[in-house]
Design a protein around this motif. Structure first.
Motif, PDB file in Angstrom:
ATOM      1  N   ASP A  57       0.849  -1.192   0.000  1.00  0.00           N
ATOM      2  CA  ASP A  57       0.000   0.000   0.000  1.00  0.00           C
ATOM      3  C   ASP A  57       0.889   1.248   0.000  1.00  0.00           C
ATOM      4  N   LYS A  58       1.373   1.599  -1.191  1.00  0.00           N
ATOM      5  CA  LYS A  58       2.366   2.674  -1.319  1.00  0.00           C
ATOM      6  C   LYS A  58       1.864   4.041  -0.861  1.00  0.00           C
ATOM      7  N   PRO A  59       0.635   4.443  -1.161  1.00  0.00           N
ATOM      8  CA  PRO A  59       0.175   5.741  -0.658  1.00  0.00           C
ATOM      9  C   PRO A  59       0.181   5.806   0.878  1.00  0.00           C
ATOM     10  N   ASN A  60      -0.219   4.718   1.501  1.00  0.00           N
ATOM     11  CA  ASN A  60      -0.224   4.669   2.964  1.00  0.00           C
ATOM     12  C   ASN A  60       1.205   4.698   3.510  1.00  0.00           C
ATOM     13  N   VAL A  61       2.117   4.010   2.857  1.00  0.00           N
ATOM     14  CA  VAL A  61       3.526   4.056   3.254  1.00  0.00           C
ATOM     15  C   VAL A  61       4.026   5.499   3.160  1.00  0.00           C
TER      16      VAL A  61
END
Length: 87
Positions: A57-61
Motif C-alpha cells: 500500500d504505497k500511498p499509505n507508506v
C-alpha cells in the motif's frame, strides 16, 4: 505467533496510537508540542509503515513516512532547544 497476526496487530496498534493521540490532544490531556503526543504519532506511523509495506500500500507508506519524519523533526527540534538552554 504467525507473521500475519503480528502484522495485523501492528496495524491496529498504529490506528490506536493515532486515534489516542488525537483524542487526548482534543480533550486537552496532551499538549501539541509535548513528547507524549509526538511519540504516539511516531508509533502510529512506524507501525502502519510496516503493515502497509507488507501489503504494498504505497500511498499509505508515503503518508506515514512523512508523518514519521514530522514527528522526528518535532522531537529533534525540541531536544535541540532544550540542550541550547542548558549551555
Amino acid at each position: 505467533m504467525n507473521t500475519a497476526l503480528i502484522l495485523e496487530t501492528l496495524g491496529w496498534l498504529g490506528v490506536v496510537a493515532y486515534v489516542l493521540a488525537y483524542l487526548l490532544l482534543t480533550i486537552g490531556v496532551l499538549k501539541p508540542n509535548g513528547y507524549p503526543f509526538h511519540i504516539l504519532n511516531m508509533t502510529g506511523a512506524a507501525t502502519l509503515i510496516v503493515y502497509s509495506l507488507e501489503y504494498g500500500d504505497k500511498p499509505n507508506v508515503a503518508v506515514n513516512v512523512i508523518w514519521l519524519m514530522i514527528g522526528i523533526g518535532a522531537v529533534a527540534r525540541r531536544l535541540a532547544g532544550r540542550s541550547s538552554r542548558n549551555v
